[in-house]
Design a protein around this motif. Structure first.
Motif, PDB file in Angstrom:
ATOM      1  N   SER A 172       0.845  -1.185   0.000  1.00 19.63           N
ATOM      2  CA  SER A 172       0.000   0.000   0.000  1.00 19.63           C
ATOM      3  C   SER A 172       0.878   1.232   0.000  1.00 19.63           C
ATOM      4  O   SER A 172       2.008   1.193   0.488  1.00 19.63           O
ATOM      5  N   THR A 173       0.344   2.282  -0.541  1.00 18.87           N
ATOM      6  CA  THR A 173       1.071   3.540  -0.483  1.00 18.87           C
ATOM      7  C   THR A 173       0.061   4.661  -0.329  1.00 18.87           C
ATOM      8  O   THR A 173      -1.027   4.607  -0.895  1.00 18.87           O
ATOM      9  N   PHE A 174       0.385   5.619   0.479  1.00 20.77           N
ATOM     10  CA  PHE A 174      -0.549   6.719   0.666  1.00 20.77           C
ATOM     11  C   PHE A 174       0.191   7.975   1.104  1.00 20.77           C
ATOM     12  O   PHE A 174       1.316   7.918   1.606  1.00 20.77           O
ATOM     13  N   GLN A 175      -0.468   9.064   0.897  1.00 18.46           N
ATOM     14  CA  GLN A 175       0.086  10.353   1.283  1.00 18.46           C
ATOM     15  C   GLN A 175      -0.325  10.610   2.720  1.00 18.46           C
ATOM     16  O   GLN A 175      -1.486  10.850   3.001  1.00 18.46           O
ATOM     17  N   SER A 176       0.626  10.551   3.615  1.00 18.90           N
ATOM     18  CA  SER A 176       0.282  10.698   5.027  1.00 18.90           C
ATOM     19  C   SER A 176       0.175  12.161   5.433  1.00 18.90           C
ATOM     20  O   SER A 176      -0.784  12.564   6.072  1.00 18.90           O
ATOM     21  N   HIS A 177       1.187  12.933   5.079  1.00 20.58           N
ATOM     22  CA  HIS A 177       1.194  14.327   5.485  1.00 20.58           C
ATOM     23  C   HIS A 177       1.420  15.212   4.272  1.00 20.58           C
ATOM     24  O   HIS A 177       2.148  14.849   3.349  1.00 20.58           O
ATOM     25  N   GLU A 178       0.788  16.357   4.321  1.00 20.58           N
ATOM     26  CA  GLU A 178       0.984  17.339   3.266  1.00 20.58           C
ATOM     27  C   GLU A 178       1.762  18.514   3.833  1.00 20.58           C
ATOM     28  O   GLU A 178       1.703  18.770   5.030  1.00 20.58           O
ATOM     29  N   PRO A 179       2.436  19.256   2.976  1.00 20.20           N
ATOM     30  CA  PRO A 179       3.112  20.438   3.511  1.00 20.20           C
ATOM     31  C   PRO A 179       2.072  21.444   3.989  1.00 20.20           C
ATOM     32  O   PRO A 179       1.010  21.580   3.387  1.00 20.20           O
TER      33      PRO A 179
END
Lengths: 544, 224
Positions: A172-179
């Motif tokens: 799995s891959t996901f965007q955990s935090h955004e700037p």
């Protein structure tokens, strides 16, 4: 690469990772240029990047699991909506293909106790900033500078290939935090993932904590392999049916579908840290965890996101008097009331939460007296502890400072019981390392499952292992050039002076930009994960 | 630099001392530059800042005890104390004899802040950064420092902005501050004192305090 037959409508899309099935074309809004996404047995999923809109050189790609049959247009169910464009860089992707493909087995030699390279995942993405196995070792999570988390899962072992233990594939891959932008301070908050910690598995789903400088998030990673079909009011594409056309009723049934792994944020623990979070640690009660920044440590309950308890606060009333910061913290593996934290002055404090609400008074204080013969202006900097880890048994703690790894017995506070030199040849280079800031590099350290071997990284993509029982140590290198898949890793040696032997490398030739800061060891087997900049290497012990 | 004029009492240190002092000075300068040239867009790393500040403090303490701190009155004449911190390279050589014990924390010198000139008792404003110092020292500046200073002084104050060109618009103040600083510093003593009173502690997070340290950089330029 063959041209896929089906494209899809241009428009603005937001795509969640893991959804895009099959090879797909993406077109840009401006000029109708077609760019490919990768298809390599694992479909690449494209993640949108608002910051880099219009920048064709930037790409954020995530691997996906096995491809489905026919390509399908993006739809509402798959999480698309208004948003930024999916960006792809065609140039970089093909080179990734060859690196990511699973290499064939080389005929292996039977050598005991050597580490060989399984395969490497070169993602071209941002620099890996944290690596962590889960409690069973089935999953391996990495976080990177771009705020993404990639989880690898170990293959089930097959009966045909007994000698080949399960390999790790992307799960799995996901965007955990955004700037983020802190408007009050006019400062950007980096999305870099500082730490990932797994929770022990309690049901079918997996849970992990990931944190950047300011915010901790609890993610749930779950599988979906069935979907309901046969709705009455909606058709197969999700469009509402005209009620007048419905003549019969049916019960929706669950039909198998291709495995989909989805990650959802379940909790967001924000606004509790003024300074940068450097550590998170899950308590052995599995109900609480702590997050530590430079000056404070907070205790959280997993269920409560709007409140946390401050358990350590070393902020002086007058910031001008600040001389010491917290560098790492961890809970005891078995005693849920005990934790340790390390400082930039090379000290470790063990605290008992039962003693008081605010653990400003330590229960134990670990510090090694300074060696007067080695004193220099850099003494304090190199004594700063970059990582602290309890042994699995809970009897020892290991600390990493710039040049050494030390093992401490919890019952002896005045000095460590073991000290291992990681790269003492750097001692005469401290001035240069101070100038180029390398002296501030924060190396981590790990125990193996039985607490008999410890491992830490160094420069030039070297990493070191120390056997506590035999007192032997080895230096290995994680680099593509020097190892083919399934090849045995050759021990490396740094030449400190005098004649340099053929295979040795001299101190002056070391590449200080290639540093291994993050490593992880499987909880029970001899499998290690080593992060070298933006490459992840998985090595395992060669089995007879 | 004043340190060169000071002869050490001990014969064996005579040749080593000036080089050591120069290197120590160079380390001090490097540290101060590091503290100042931190990333503006992203919050500065507090741990790093604290470690560098502690190093600066150590150097300053030693320099005070050596007497290298005071310009007009060489106080080291009668001092037999050879307990200095061991260095690496010349600042990094192997251990000398008589390593010094840790400086007394109660020593008023230990309260020296990043801007030493302002706070060291008995030291005229300017201290290390005064007149001849940086000029004489130019040749021995560490390479990286040299480059930085060349860049800074050969261009207009506005060029300093280019150093921080990755800084976004929220730094409008920088220009105003720098212009103000240049004007103020021309008045010599006054400027320094005014500047000294705004001494900012290195470890504080936040942009405004960092500007105080930036002033310091400009101060060095203007004085040379």
């Amino acid at each position: 690469m063959e041209e896929p037959e089906q494209g899809f409508a241009a428009g603005r899309h937001t795509c969640r990772p893991g959804i895009l099935p099959g090879p797909t074309r993406v077109s840009s809004p401006q000029d109708d240029t077609w760019n490919w996404c990768v298809y390599l047995g694992h479909t690449m999923v494209l993640q949108p990047s608002e910051r880099h809109y219009g920048d064709w050189n930037h790409r954020r790609l995530g691997p996906w699991c096995s491809p489905t049959g026919s390509p399908a247009p993006l739809s509402c169910e798959t999480g698309c909506g208004e948003g930024s464009w999916i960006l792809v860089c065609r140039l970089l992707v093909p080179t990734q293909v060859s690196l990511l493909s699973m290499e064939e087995d080389i005929d292996t030699r039977k050598i005991n106790n050597s580490f060989l390279r399984d395969h490497s995942y070169a993602t071209e993405a941002d620099i890996i900033s944290t690596v962590e196995f889960n409690h069973t070792g089935e999953l391996l999570a990495t976080g990177d500078k771009g705020g993404r988390v990639v989880i690898f899962q170990r293959e089930q072992e097959s009966k045909n290939q007994v000698h080949r233990r399960g390999e790790y594939n992307v799960y799995s891959t996901f965007q955990s935090h955004e700037p983020e932008f802190d408007y009050l301070k006019s400062l950007e908050i980096e999305e870099k993932i500082n730490k990932i910690r797994w929770l022990p598995q309690q049901n079918a789903a997996y849970f992990l904590l990931s944190t950047n400088d300011k915010t901790v998030k609890l993610w749930k990673v779950s599988e979906r392999d069935k979907r309901p079909e046969g709705y009455n009011l909606k058709d197969e594409e999700g469009r509402l049916r005209d009620p007048a056309t419905i003549t019969t009723l049916r019960v929706p049934v669950l039909r198998p579908m291709d495995l989909m792994v989805e990650a959802t944020p379940r909790r967001v623990f924000a606004n509790a840290h003024t300074y940068h979070i450097n550590s998170i640690s899950v308590n052995s009660d599995y109900e609480t965890y702590m997050s530590a920044d430079d000056l404070r440590i907070n205790l959280w309950n997993f269920e409560i996101t709007n409140q946390s308890f401050n358990i350590v606060d070393i902020k002086p009333a007058n910031m001008e008097e600040l001389t010491e910061v917290i560098t790492a913290a961890e809970f005891h593996p078995h005693h849920c009331n005990t934790f340790v934290y390390s400082s930039s002055k090379g000290t470790i404090r063990l605290c008992d939460m039962r003693a008081s609400a605010l653990c400003d008074r330590h229960t134990k204080f670990f510090e090694e007296p300074e060696d007067p013969s080695n004193r220099s202006f850099f003494s304090e900097i190199i004594s700063s502890i970059s990582d602290v880890k309890f042994s699995h048994s809970g009897r020892y703690i290991m600390t990493r400072d710039y040049l050494t790894v030390k093992v401490w017995d919890l019952n002896m506070e005045n000095r460590p019981i073991e000290t291992y030199q990681v790269h003492d040849y750097l001692r005469s280079k401290l001035c240069s390392l101070y100038e180029n800031d390398c002296i501030f590099d924060k190396f981590e350290c790990v125990w193996n499952g039985s607490d008999s071997v410890i491992m830490t990284g160094s420069y030039n993509n070297f990493f070191r292992m120390f056997d506590r029982n035999t007192k032997r140590d080895v230096t290995l290198e994680a680099s593509r050039e020097n190892s083919k898949p399934r090849a045995i890793l050759k021990p490396r040696k740094v030449c400190v002076g005098g004649k340099r032997r053929k295979d040795e490398i001299s101190v002056d030739s070391l590449d200080f930009s290639k540093k291994i800061l993050h490593t992880a060891w499987h909880p029970s087997e001899n499998i290690i994960a080593v992060a070298a900049t933006n490459n992840l290497y998985i090595f395992q012990d060669k089995v007879n | 630099m004043f340190a060169r004029g000071l002869k050490r009492k001990c014969a064996e240190d005579e040749e080593a001392a000036p080089a050591y002092s120069l290197q120590r000075q160079s380390l001090l300068d490097m540290s101060l530059v590091k503290l100042q040239l931190c990333h503006m867009l992203v919050e500065p790393n507090l741990c790093r800042s604290v470690l560098i500040a502690n190093t600066v403090r150590q150097i300053q303490e030693e320099m005070t005890q050596d007497g290298s701190w005071c310009v007009p009155v060489p106080q080291t004449a009668g001092r037999a104390s050879r307990d200095r911190l061991v260095s690496t390279e010349i600042l990094c050589r192997s251990a000398r004899e008589g390593a010094r014990p840790a400086p007394d924390p109660g020593d008023p010198a230990s309260e020296l802040q990043v801007v030493p000139a302002a706070q060291a008792p008995g030291v005229p404003p300017g201290g290390v950064w005064d007149g001849d110092g940086p000029r004489e020292n130019r040749g021995s500046f560490h390479k990286s420092l040299d480059q930085i200073f060349e860049t800074l002084e050969s261009q207009s104050p506005g060029a300093v902005e280019e150093l921080f060109s990755d800084v976004d618009g929220s730094y409008y103040d920088l220009d105003a501050v720098l212009t103000g600083m240049v004007g103020g510093a021309k008045s010599g003593q006054d400027g320094l004192e005014a500047f000294a009173s705004t001494a900012a502690p290195p470890p504080s997070a936040g942009c405004k305090s960092d500007l105080g340290e930036l002033d310091h950089v400009v101060e060095i330029l203007v004085e040379t």
